[in-house]
Design a protein around this motif. Structure first.
Motif, PDB file in Angstrom:
ATOM      1  N   ASP A 167      41.355  42.926  40.278  1.00 22.47           N
ATOM      2  CA  ASP A 167      40.948  41.569  40.655  1.00 22.47           C
ATOM      3  C   ASP A 167      40.204  40.848  39.527  1.00 22.47           C
ATOM      4  O   ASP A 167      40.184  39.618  39.500  1.00 22.47           O
ATOM      5  CB  ASP A 167      40.043  41.609  41.900  1.00 22.47           C
ATOM      6  CG  ASP A 167      40.778  42.132  43.115  1.00 22.47           C
ATOM      7  OD1 ASP A 167      42.045  42.082  43.105  1.00 22.47           O
ATOM      8  OD2 ASP A 167      40.137  42.636  44.058  1.00 22.47           O
ATOM      9  N   ASP A 168      39.614  41.604  38.598  1.00 27.86           N
ATOM     10  CA  ASP A 168      38.842  40.964  37.523  1.00 27.86           C
ATOM     11  C   ASP A 168      39.673  40.775  36.255  1.00 27.86           C
ATOM     12  O   ASP A 168      39.706  39.685  35.694  1.00 27.86           O
ATOM     13  CB  ASP A 168      37.593  41.801  37.196  1.00 27.86           C
ATOM     14  CG  ASP A 168      36.594  41.790  38.354  1.00 27.86           C
ATOM     15  OD1 ASP A 168      36.745  40.921  39.235  1.00 27.86           O
ATOM     16  OD2 ASP A 168      35.727  42.679  38.389  1.00 27.86           O
ATOM     17  N   CYS A 169      40.343  41.843  35.777  1.00 28.47           N
ATOM     18  CA  CYS A 169      41.050  41.749  34.478  1.00 28.47           C
ATOM     19  C   CYS A 169      42.551  41.726  34.627  1.00 28.47           C
ATOM     20  O   CYS A 169      43.261  41.688  33.600  1.00 28.47           O
ATOM     21  CB  CYS A 169      40.632  42.908  33.575  1.00 28.47           C
ATOM     22  SG  CYS A 169      41.068  44.545  34.246  1.00 28.47           S
ATOM     23  N   PHE A 213      46.930  49.304  37.673  1.00 24.87           N
ATOM     24  CA  PHE A 213      46.440  50.684  37.822  1.00 24.87           C
ATOM     25  C   PHE A 213      46.978  51.236  39.142  1.00 24.87           C
ATOM     26  O   PHE A 213      47.366  50.484  40.046  1.00 24.87           O
ATOM     27  CB  PHE A 213      44.908  50.717  37.784  1.00 24.87           C
ATOM     28  CG  PHE A 213      44.261  50.042  38.952  1.00 24.87           C
ATOM     29  CD1 PHE A 213      43.819  50.784  40.052  1.00 24.87           C
ATOM     30  CD2 PHE A 213      44.088  48.655  38.966  1.00 24.87           C
ATOM     31  CE1 PHE A 213      43.211  50.125  41.131  1.00 24.87           C
ATOM     32  CE2 PHE A 213      43.507  48.030  40.041  1.00 24.87           C
ATOM     33  CZ  PHE A 213      43.066  48.765  41.129  1.00 24.87           C
ATOM     34  N   ARG A 214      47.019  52.575  39.244  1.00 25.89           N
ATOM     35  CA  ARG A 214      47.513  53.225  40.448  1.00 25.89           C
ATOM     36  C   ARG A 214      46.349  53.466  41.400  1.00 25.89           C
ATOM     37  O   ARG A 214      45.334  54.062  41.027  1.00 25.89           O
ATOM     38  CB  ARG A 214      48.207  54.565  40.124  1.00 25.89           C
ATOM     39  CG  ARG A 214      49.546  54.391  39.392  1.00 25.89           C
ATOM     40  CD  ARG A 214      50.263  55.731  39.258  1.00 25.89           C
ATOM     41  NE  ARG A 214      51.547  55.610  38.601  1.00 25.89           N
ATOM     42  CZ  ARG A 214      52.686  55.310  39.207  1.00 25.89           C
ATOM     43  NH1 ARG A 214      52.700  55.101  40.528  1.00 25.89           N
ATOM     44  NH2 ARG A 214      53.811  55.216  38.526  1.00 25.89           N
ATOM     45  N   HIS A 260      39.490  47.106  42.035  1.00 27.56           N
ATOM     46  CA  HIS A 260      39.222  46.969  40.618  1.00 27.56           C
ATOM     47  C   HIS A 260      39.639  48.244  39.885  1.00 27.56           C
ATOM     48  O   HIS A 260      39.645  49.346  40.460  1.00 27.56           O
ATOM     49  CB  HIS A 260      37.731  46.688  40.366  1.00 27.56           C
ATOM     50  CG  HIS A 260      37.233  45.449  41.052  1.00 27.56           C
ATOM     51  ND1 HIS A 260      36.831  45.411  42.369  1.00 27.56           N
ATOM     52  CD2 HIS A 260      37.082  44.171  40.570  1.00 27.56           C
ATOM     53  CE1 HIS A 260      36.450  44.199  42.701  1.00 27.56           C
ATOM     54  NE2 HIS A 260      36.604  43.398  41.613  1.00 27.56           N
ATOM     55  N   CYS A 261      39.936  48.088  38.618  1.00 27.59           N
ATOM     56  CA  CYS A 261      40.304  49.253  37.799  1.00 27.59           C
ATOM     57  C   CYS A 261      39.042  50.040  37.452  1.00 27.59           C
ATOM     58  O   CYS A 261      37.918  49.632  37.769  1.00 27.59           O
ATOM     59  CB  CYS A 261      41.039  48.803  36.545  1.00 27.59           C
ATOM     60  SG  CYS A 261      40.029  47.801  35.434  1.00 27.59           S
ATOM     61  N   ARG A 278      30.702  46.938  36.602  1.00 26.06           N
ATOM     62  CA  ARG A 278      29.980  46.459  37.779  1.00 26.06           C
ATOM     63  C   ARG A 278      28.802  47.379  38.109  1.00 26.06           C
ATOM     64  O   ARG A 278      27.720  46.917  38.482  1.00 26.06           O
ATOM     65  CB  ARG A 278      30.929  46.356  38.984  1.00 26.06           C
ATOM     66  CG  ARG A 278      31.863  45.135  38.914  1.00 26.06           C
ATOM     67  CD  ARG A 278      32.811  45.130  40.120  1.00 26.06           C
ATOM     68  NE  ARG A 278      33.542  43.877  40.189  1.00 26.06           N
ATOM     69  CZ  ARG A 278      33.131  42.792  40.838  1.00 26.06           C
ATOM     70  NH1 ARG A 278      31.969  42.813  41.495  1.00 26.06           N
ATOM     71  NH2 ARG A 278      33.846  41.677  40.842  1.00 26.06           N
ATOM     72  N   ASN A 279      29.027  48.705  37.990  1.00 28.26           N
ATOM     73  CA  ASN A 279      27.915  49.625  38.287  1.00 28.26           C
ATOM     74  C   ASN A 279      26.771  49.463  37.269  1.00 28.26           C
ATOM     75  O   ASN A 279      25.578  49.519  37.639  1.00 28.26           O
ATOM     76  CB  ASN A 279      28.428  51.066  38.276  1.00 28.26           C
ATOM     77  CG  ASN A 279      29.401  51.324  39.414  1.00 28.26           C
ATOM     78  OD1 ASN A 279      29.351  50.619  40.443  1.00 28.26           O
ATOM     79  ND2 ASN A 279      30.290  52.315  39.236  1.00 28.26           N
ATOM     80  N   GLU A 280      27.080  49.259  35.978  1.00 27.76           N
ATOM     81  CA  GLU A 280      26.027  49.065  34.986  1.00 27.76           C
ATOM     82  C   GLU A 280      25.239  47.766  35.240  1.00 27.76           C
ATOM     83  O   GLU A 280      24.009  47.721  35.096  1.00 27.76           O
ATOM     84  CB  GLU A 280      26.653  49.032  33.563  1.00 27.76           C
ATOM     85  CG  GLU A 280      27.179  50.375  33.133  1.00 27.76           C
ATOM     86  CD  GLU A 280      27.799  50.294  31.741  1.00 27.76           C
ATOM     87  OE1 GLU A 280      27.788  49.185  31.163  1.00 27.76           O
ATOM     88  OE2 GLU A 280      28.290  51.338  31.252  1.00 27.76           O
ATOM     89  N   ASP A 281      25.970  46.703  35.636  1.00 28.81           N
ATOM     90  CA  ASP A 281      25.303  45.431  35.925  1.00 28.81           C
ATOM     91  C   ASP A 281      24.346  45.563  37.127  1.00 28.81           C
ATOM     92  O   ASP A 281      23.239  45.021  37.131  1.00 28.81           O
ATOM     93  CB  ASP A 281      26.316  44.321  36.169  1.00 28.81           C
ATOM     94  CG  ASP A 281      27.138  44.001  34.937  1.00 28.81           C
ATOM     95  OD1 ASP A 281      26.680  44.358  33.823  1.00 28.81           O
ATOM     96  OD2 ASP A 281      28.253  43.446  35.074  1.00 28.81           O
TER      97      ASP A 281
END
Length: 359
Positions: free
Chosen positions: A330-332, A336-337, A343-344, A351-354
């Motif tokens: 949804d972001d980039c 991906f499977r 999200h990939c 997102r987790n770091e933010d």
């Protein structure tokens, strides 16, 4: 009728000296009196010569001098072909038994002379000349012969074969120099009837025991249930067989006997054309008993029963492999499977770091 026993072989084995061996070959040696050739064991048991070469050497050694022993001449006398005879002659030439020498005649023609030596190793050692017999010494004319002492009169040995008259008899001195033949052994007079030995070793049966009885023939196959439809189809097939193969003209009795076997083939899903080809193809010539041949082929060539539903299902069943579908981040917008959209992996880590930084 009982099996005839070889009484001559039994008598010959009874005269073999010593105990008979429990295994291996047994030799019955009968002395030759005419038409024989002496062959040394160095040739008969040569470790490096082939059996064909040994046989060709024995054949050449048994021929008189002056006989052609070329490849074509030996091929005309033996069953071996020219290639095998040529290879055997090369082997004999390698080990010294045979020599082929080219000579030029006075006319200019070149011929090949073949020389065969029955014992080539003896040529490597110098042979001593045979000692000539010492001639009897003639008495001198001046000497007076001394009177011979009285002795008992002995019979004069018979004259040699080459002497024909009394004037050619050898003198007493020459007679004394003749070799005395060894005494001949007295051979036992053969009896017209030689009793058979009471018992023979168990390891040497003279007459082979009767062969084991053959197993009974396999019965004609039958269907699990001989329905009227199967019986009618089998009878029609057998009655119509002579139209496709004229040798297989069956009687009514043969058709009734063979119908259950054909019904078993039909029950197992055999096609009539395939059955006809399997049962009538390549018959013996002449075909004397077609019904017996059909019975044998119906029994021995019976096809296997068709597989059931479970066997077919196991054959066609293949394990399914779960394939994870592709999703778009949804972001980039990266593919991906994943079983569910979202999200990939990189976007999830950002997102987790933010979220950790904001906390």
């Amino acid at each position: 009728m009982d099996t005839q026993q070889n009484t001559a072989l039994t008598r010959a084995l009874a005269e073999v000296p010593g105990p008979l061996p429990t295994s291996g070959v047994i030799h019955i040696a009968i002395p030759h009196t005419n038409r024989f050739t002496i062959v040394g064991n160095h040739l008969a048991q040569h470790p490096d010569l082939s059996c064909t070469a040994v046989g060709i050497a024995v054949r050449i050694q048994s021929l008189p001098q002056g006989i052609e022993v070329g490849i074509k001449a030996l091929a005309a006398r033996c069953r071996e072909g020219e290639k095998r005879i040529a290879a055997a002659l090369r082997e004999l030439e390698t080990f010294g038994y045979l020599q082929r020498v080219r000579n030029r005649l006075p006319s200019g023609r070149v011929i090949t002379r073949t020389v065969f030596c029955n014992q080539p190793t003896a040529l490597l050692h110098p042979r001593r000349p045979a000692a000539a017999p010492t001639p009897p010494r003639a008495p001198a004319q001046t000497e007076t012969p001394a009177p011979a002492p009285p002795a008992t009169e002995q019979p004069m040995p018979p004259a040699p074969t080459g002497l024909t008259g009394p004037s050619e008899r050898p003198s007493p001195e020459a007679t004394a120099l003749l070799p005395v033949p060894p005494p001949q052994p007295q051979l036992p007079q053969s009896s017209p009837f030689v009793p058979l030995p009471p018992s023979l070793p168990p390891s040497l049966p003279l007459v082979r025991p009767p062969t084991a009885p053959k197993p009974p023939p396999r019965p004609l196959p039958r269907p699990s249930e001989l329905t009227p439809e199967l019986d009618r189809a089998a009878t029609t097939f057998l009655s119509d067989l002579h139209r496709h193969a004229p040798q297989f003209m069956l009687s009514e009795t043969d058709v009734r006997q063979l119908a259950p076997g054909v019904a078993a083939w039909l029950e197992r899903g055999a096609h009539p054309d395939a059955m006809r080809h399997a049962l009538t193809d390549d018959p013996p010539v002449p075909l004397r008993r077609p019904a017996l041949l059909l019975k044998h082929r119906i029994t021995e060539l019976l096809p296997p029963p068709p597989p059931g539903l479970q066997e077919l299902a196991a054959l066609t069943h293949r394990p399914r492999i779960t394939v994870t579908p592709f999703q778009t981040c949804d972001d980039c917008d990266r593919a991906f499977r994943s079983p569910t959209p979202g999200h990939c992996r990189d976007c999830r880590e950002h997102r987790n770091e933010d979220m950790r930084t904001a906390a």
